[in-house]
Design a protein around this motif. Structure first.
Motif, PDB file in Angstrom:
ATOM      1  N   UNK A   1       0.841  -1.198   0.000  1.00  0.00           N
ATOM      2  CA  UNK A   1       0.000   0.000   0.000  1.00  0.00           C
ATOM      3  C   UNK A   1       0.877   1.249   0.000  1.00  0.00           C
ATOM      4  N   UNK A   2       0.549   2.199  -0.849  1.00  0.00           N
ATOM      5  CA  UNK A   2       1.280   3.463  -0.882  1.00  0.00           C
ATOM      6  C   UNK A   2       0.278   4.618  -0.823  1.00  0.00           C
ATOM      7  N   UNK A   3       0.768   5.753  -0.345  1.00  0.00           N
ATOM      8  CA  UNK A   3      -0.019   6.974  -0.343  1.00  0.00           C
ATOM      9  C   UNK A   3       0.716   8.049  -1.126  1.00  0.00           C
ATOM     10  N   UNK A   4      -0.046   8.773  -1.924  1.00  0.00           N
ATOM     11  CA  UNK A   4       0.508   9.815  -2.774  1.00  0.00           C
ATOM     12  C   UNK A   4      -0.225  11.114  -2.469  1.00  0.00           C
ATOM     13  N   UNK A   5       0.532  12.181  -2.221  1.00  0.00           N
ATOM     14  CA  UNK A   5      -0.091  13.474  -1.912  1.00  0.00           C
ATOM     15  C   UNK A   5       0.828  14.586  -2.393  1.00  0.00           C
ATOM     16  N   UNK A   6       0.273  15.540  -3.139  1.00  0.00           N
ATOM     17  CA  UNK A   6       1.059  16.674  -3.611  1.00  0.00           C
ATOM     18  C   UNK A   6       1.451  17.562  -2.427  1.00  0.00           C
ATOM     19  N   UNK A   7       2.555  18.277  -2.541  1.00  0.00           N
ATOM     20  CA  UNK A   7       2.980  19.123  -1.417  1.00  0.00           C
ATOM     21  C   UNK A   7       2.151  20.392  -1.252  1.00  0.00           C
ATOM     22  N   UNK A   8       1.551  20.867  -2.359  1.00  0.00           N
ATOM     23  CA  UNK A   8       0.850  22.152  -2.311  1.00  0.00           C
ATOM     24  C   UNK A   8      -0.593  22.008  -2.767  1.00  0.00           C
ATOM     25  N   UNK A   9      -1.442  22.907  -2.289  1.00  0.00           N
ATOM     26  CA  UNK A   9      -2.839  22.926  -2.713  1.00  0.00           C
ATOM     27  C   UNK A   9      -2.934  23.345  -4.175  1.00  0.00           C
ATOM     28  N   UNK A  10      -4.032  22.956  -4.811  1.00  0.00           N
ATOM     29  CA  UNK A  10      -4.271  23.274  -6.218  1.00  0.00           C
ATOM     30  C   UNK A  10      -5.287  24.410  -6.324  1.00  0.00           C
ATOM     31  N   UNK A  11      -5.099  25.248  -7.329  1.00  0.00           N
ATOM     32  CA  UNK A  11      -6.014  26.363  -7.558  1.00  0.00           C
ATOM     33  C   UNK A  11      -7.018  26.086  -8.665  1.00  0.00           C
ATOM     34  N   UNK A  12      -6.841  24.990  -9.396  1.00  0.00           N
ATOM     35  CA  UNK A  12      -7.682  24.707 -10.554  1.00  0.00           C
ATOM     36  C   UNK A  12      -8.863  23.830 -10.162  1.00  0.00           C
ATOM     37  N   UNK A  13      -9.886  23.832 -10.997  1.00  0.00           N
ATOM     38  CA  UNK A  13     -11.072  23.007 -10.760  1.00  0.00           C
ATOM     39  C   UNK A  13     -10.763  21.537 -10.982  1.00  0.00           C
ATOM     40  N   UNK A  14      -9.974  21.232 -12.008  1.00  0.00           N
ATOM     41  CA  UNK A  14      -9.617  19.853 -12.353  1.00  0.00           C
ATOM     42  C   UNK A  14      -8.102  19.700 -12.336  1.00  0.00           C
ATOM     43  N   UNK A  15      -7.633  18.602 -11.757  1.00  0.00           N
ATOM     44  CA  UNK A  15      -6.207  18.290 -11.793  1.00  0.00           C
ATOM     45  C   UNK A  15      -6.056  16.788 -11.620  1.00  0.00           C
ATOM     46  N   UNK A  16      -4.827  16.291 -11.769  1.00  0.00           N
ATOM     47  CA  UNK A  16      -4.621  14.847 -11.779  1.00  0.00           C
ATOM     48  C   UNK A  16      -3.337  14.462 -11.053  1.00  0.00           C
ATOM     49  N   UNK A  17      -3.347  13.238 -10.529  1.00  0.00           N
ATOM     50  CA  UNK A  17      -2.117  12.554 -10.146  1.00  0.00           C
ATOM     51  C   UNK A  17      -1.889  11.464 -11.201  1.00  0.00           C
ATOM     52  N   UNK A  18      -0.735  11.461 -11.827  1.00  0.00           N
ATOM     53  CA  UNK A  18      -0.375  10.449 -12.813  1.00  0.00           C
ATOM     54  C   UNK A  18       0.752   9.589 -12.259  1.00  0.00           C
TER      55      UNK A  18
END
Length: 343
Positions: free
Chosen positions: A301-318
């Motif tokens: 099991x892994x967890x993935x989290x961006x370091x900063x908040x997003x300002x856009x309505x849509x975004x992705x983790x690839x």
């Protein structure tokens, strides 16, 4: 000419089984094929030609979208490297520029139509759509009636949302059947936006649903949240196209993935990986933030989290992982922040 379901894949919202490094289906998503339309949603005519040439050089099978999707979800590709080609919105450049090139090669393709726009400036007419639909290689399918944002709005009542969504879904399907005689059980989400409730609406209708997040379609993919690779100029360049065309679905059970509605920003994605996927070789990226950390959270099991908040309505983790044959497993998690304005 009526096109109907040959078989709906088990009638399930999600399908998940263990798979190895077999070939999966790659679905390409286009809007305009033109040198004179908005760059963000356009593929130049020359780039489109070069993309088709690469598909030919790689000896990929270009297949009917519905049949290819059902085969991929059912684990029936038998190592065949397959690609399906789709267009959203029924822009007139598909008729004038893309269709002749595809027909010259005998490649099938699907056009997802938002029915209220047909005949408007820059869009195909019903006569043009009827001409295309009459060809055995062309499928016309549902992209909603009004191209609205169909996820439930934060201030919207459940009954109001259901009435709005069901009207858009069913009105478009009815118009396509009336105008073209087609009743295809496939739907492309406007803007690639969906939530769990919208997925349930598709499942009730036994429709296959396609988003705009990248990745290949395989046995563990979710039948109402299938990925497609956007092929606009910024994303369809040849230096990265080969890896996309040969990619495979990261074998993560789609039923374990979040619907993608943001409650915490940045959101956390948890993945349960099969034994043959190494945590150390998994690489993840966030929209606009580059590579992000992959943190083990337990066995497999892994967890993935961006370091900063997003300002856009849509975004992705690839996330990608190399396969034994030199290609890549690929998974894209779509996120939707309903607090941001609709575009």
């Amino acid at each position: 000419m009526v096109k109907t379901t040959t078989r709906f894949v088990c009638g399930l919202l999600f399908i998940s089984v263990a798979i190895g490094a077999r070939a999966d289906l790659v679905v390409l998503q286009y809007h305009h094929v033109s040198d004179a339309t908005p760059p963000a949603t356009s593929t130049s005519v020359s780039l489109f030609e070069e993309q088709l040439e690469m598909i030919e050089r790689l000896e990929l099978d270009v297949v009917d979208l519905q049949k290819g999707t059902e085969a991929a979800l059912g684990g029936e590709l038998d190592g065949s490297k397959q690609v399906a080609i789709t267009f959203d919105d029924a822009y007139d450049s598909v008729y004038t520029a893309a269709a002749p090139m595809l027909e010259d090669r005998g490649y099938p393709y699907t056009v997802f139509v938002n029915t209220d726009a047909v005949g408007g400036r820059g869009y195909m007419s019903w006569d043009q759509l009827k001409e295309l639909e009459s060809k055995a290689s062309v499928t016309i399918a549902n992209h909603s009636h009004d191209h609205g944002h169909l996820a439930k709005r934060p201030d919207e009542s459940q009954s109001g949302w259901e009435q709005r969504v069901e009207s858009s879904l069913d009105q478009a399907q009815s118009i396509l059947k009336e105008k073209l005689g087609t009743d295809v059980p496939m739907f492309a989400y406007p803007y690639g936006e969906f939530d769990a409730g919208l997925e349930e609406k598709l499942a009730e209708r036994e429709w296959i649903g396609f988003g705009q997040q990248s990745g290949a379609v395989g046995e563990t993919s979710g039948i109402t949240r299938l990925p497609r690779f956007p092929m606009a100029n910024a994303y369809g360049q040849l230096n990265s196209l080969k890896n996309k065309l040969l990619s495979k679905a990261l074998p993560v059970d789609a039923s374990t993935l979040p619907a993608g509605i943001v409650t915490d920003n940045p959101p956390t994605l948890e993945l349960t990986l099969p034994d043959h996927i190494s945590v150390n070789r998994l690489t993840c990226f966030a929209s606009g933030q580059g590579r992000i950390d992959v943190n083990p959270s337990g066995p497999g099991i892994v967890r993935v989290r961006a370091p900063d908040a997003f300002n856009s309505r849509r975004f992705r983790y690839n996330c990608t992982h190399p396969t034994d044959d030199g290609s890549y497993y690929w998974l894209s998690q779509q996120w939707l922040d309903l607090s941001k304005p609709e575009d």
